[in-house]
Motif scaffolding. Structure first.
Motif, short mmCIF file in Angstrom:
data_model
loop_
_atom_site.label_atom_id
_atom_site.label_comp_id
_atom_site.label_asym_id
_atom_site.label_seq_id
_atom_site.Cartn_x
_atom_site.Cartn_y
_atom_site.Cartn_z
N VAL A 1 0.86 -1.17 0.00
CA VAL A 1 0.00 0.00 0.00
C VAL A 1 0.90 1.22 0.00
CG1 VAL A 1 -1.88 -1.17 1.23
CG2 VAL A 1 -0.17 0.11 2.52
N PRO A 2 0.41 2.37 -0.47
CA PRO A 2 1.24 3.58 -0.45
C PRO A 2 1.49 4.06 0.97
CG PRO A 2 -1.00 4.09 -1.15
CD PRO A 2 -0.91 2.60 -1.09
N ASP A 3 2.54 4.87 1.12
CA ASP A 3 2.85 5.44 2.44
C ASP A 3 1.74 6.36 2.92
OD1 ASP A 3 5.23 4.09 2.49
OD2 ASP A 3 6.50 5.85 2.11
N GLY A 4 1.17 7.14 2.01
CA GLY A 4 0.13 8.08 2.40
C GLY A 4 0.71 9.33 3.05
N ASP A 5 -0.15 10.08 3.72
CA ASP A 5 0.23 11.34 4.35
C ASP A 5 0.11 11.23 5.86
OD1 ASP A 5 0.58 12.68 1.85
OD2 ASP A 5 -1.61 12.80 1.69
N PRO A 6 0.89 12.05 6.60
CA PRO A 6 0.84 11.99 8.07
C PRO A 6 -0.54 12.20 8.66
CG PRO A 6 2.75 13.24 7.34
CD PRO A 6 1.91 12.99 6.12
N ASP A 7 -1.41 12.93 7.95
CA ASP A 7 -2.74 13.21 8.49
C ASP A 7 -3.82 12.27 7.92
OD1 ASP A 7 -2.68 14.20 5.93
OD2 ASP A 7 -3.58 16.14 6.42
N ASP A 8 -3.40 11.12 7.33
CA ASP A 8 -4.40 10.16 6.85
C ASP A 8 -5.26 9.68 8.01
OD1 ASP A 8 -3.60 10.28 4.25
OD2 ASP A 8 -2.56 8.35 4.21
N ALA A 9 -6.55 9.59 7.76
CA ALA A 9 -7.49 9.18 8.80
C ALA A 9 -7.34 7.69 9.09
CB ALA A 9 -8.92 9.48 8.37
N PRO A 10 -7.64 7.27 10.33
CA PRO A 10 -7.63 5.84 10.64
C PRO A 10 -8.54 5.08 9.67
CG PRO A 10 -7.84 7.13 12.66
CD PRO A 10 -7.96 8.09 11.51
N GLY A 11 -8.04 3.97 9.16
CA GLY A 11 -8.81 3.18 8.21
C GLY A 11 -8.44 3.41 6.77
N THR A 12 -7.71 4.50 6.49
CA THR A 12 -7.23 4.72 5.13
C THR A 12 -6.25 3.61 4.75
OG1 THR A 12 -7.39 7.11 5.52
CG2 THR A 12 -6.12 6.39 3.59
N GLU A 13 -6.35 3.09 3.53
CA GLU A 13 -5.49 1.98 3.12
C GLU A 13 -4.11 2.48 2.69
OE1 GLU A 13 -7.37 -0.63 0.34
OE2 GLU A 13 -8.76 -1.43 1.83
N THR A 14 -3.43 3.05 3.66
CA THR A 14 -2.05 3.52 3.51
C THR A 14 -1.28 3.13 4.78
OG1 THR A 14 -2.48 5.67 4.54
CG2 THR A 14 -2.79 5.52 2.14
N ILE A 15 0.05 3.22 4.69
CA ILE A 15 0.86 2.93 5.88
C ILE A 15 0.47 3.87 7.02
CG2 ILE A 15 3.19 2.95 6.82
CD1 ILE A 15 2.73 0.65 4.89
N ARG A 16 0.33 5.14 6.71
CA ARG A 16 0.01 6.13 7.76
C ARG A 16 -1.42 5.95 8.28
NH1 ARG A 16 4.01 9.89 6.34
NH2 ARG A 16 5.87 8.59 6.09
N GLY A 17 -2.33 5.54 7.41
CA GLY A 17 -3.71 5.30 7.85
C GLY A 17 -3.80 4.10 8.78
N ILE A 18 -3.05 3.05 8.47
CA ILE A 18 -3.02 1.87 9.34
C ILE A 18 -2.40 2.23 10.68
CG2 ILE A 18 -2.02 -0.44 9.64
CD1 ILE A 18 -2.18 -0.72 6.56
#
Length: 270
Positions: A93-110
């Motif tokens: 999955v992508p790294d995503g952004d530091p402010d990704d919400a819980p549940g987003t399918e990204t490293i930061r969301g997880i």
């Protein structure tokens, strides 16, 4: 490699007159929060896998709270642990952004989802202080030995405050401090080495106490004089602590104390 008995009585253990400072892991060493982390990761990853499998037409095995936690998450920084576990299931999955919400399918969301679950468990159950660790901390204070905590958890400082033992440590290097200082996570030795510098001691004159395989590997890589593995899992975990470089393995930190609670002194003959 020395046997457990030899390591606990030999001068190379680095305790008593041989040690100038103690460095502790947090989860599973000072507190029983390793179990809370494992439970939080299971809730988080099982939720993620159910959703991911539904739209990807996959059927992944659920998170194993014991084996997967010990192999991929225990002692590691969140992002590294998440990547390791997902790779074991063949998922990227992508790294995503530091402010990704819980549940987003990204490293930061997880990671955000796991932190939310962990804090909820911590508030509901407390950190669960280890009594053997408290006795060892008391003996260290009586001996005038400075102590530090080196932990990958972002909430390390909060856990210490909740447990009521934050004032026992001159230095705390948690996940937030590591990120601020740009310190790679365990099994890299940077966090331990930073703590030793802050305490003003050479690694060879300090003892490290770690429950996680990654923590033991980090301490050995840093050249610390003693690396005590704390076996909270049983089974093969104790053997793996030895294989990762522990110079001693105990199930209770109080085992390192003499019968009257003082630090054991070690002579050259063991």
């Amino acid at each position: 490699m020395a046997s457990p008995a030899d390591a606990l009585t030999g001068s190379d253990l680095g305790l008593g007159i041989d040690a100038h400072a103690f460095l502790f892991g947090l989860d599973g060493v000072l507190t029983r929060t390793a179990g809370l982390h494992a439970e939080a990761w299971k809730k988080t990853f099982d939720t993620f896998l159910r959703a991911f499998d539904t739209h990807s037409l996959r059927h992944d095995l659920p998170f194993d709270q014991r084996a997967d936690f010990a192999e991929h998450l225990d002692g590691r920084q969140e992002d590294d642990g998440i990547r390791s576990f997902l790779a074991s299931r063949g998922i990227e999955v992508p790294d995503g952004d530091p402010d990704d919400a819980p549940g987003t399918e990204t490293i930061r969301g997880i990671a955000a989802a796991k932190r939310w679950v962990f804090v909820s468990l911590l508030e509901a159950r407390g950190p669960g202080l280890d009594q053997g660790a408290l006795r060892l901390l008391g003996a260290a204070a009586d001996a005038g030995l400075p102590c530090a905590v080196v932990t990958s958890t972002e909430q390390g400082g909060r856990v210490l405050q909740t447990a009521g033992i934050a004032d026992r440590f001159e230095v705390v290097v948690d996940g937030a401090v590591a990120a601020e200082r740009g310190l790679p996570g365990k099994p890299a030795p940077d966090g331990h080495l930073y703590a030793a510098r802050e305490l003003g001691v050479e690694p060879s004159a300090a003892a490290v106490f770690e429950e996680a395989l990654a923590g033991v590997e980090a301490a050995r890589a840093g050249g610390f004089g003693a690396v005590v593995g704390v076996d909270r899992f049983g089974g093969q975990h104790g053997r793996r602590l030895w294989e990762s470089g522990a110079t001693a393995v105990v199930t209770d930190l109080a085992d390192l104390l003499g019968p009257s609670g003082e630090l054991r002194e070690h002579d050259a003959t063991g």
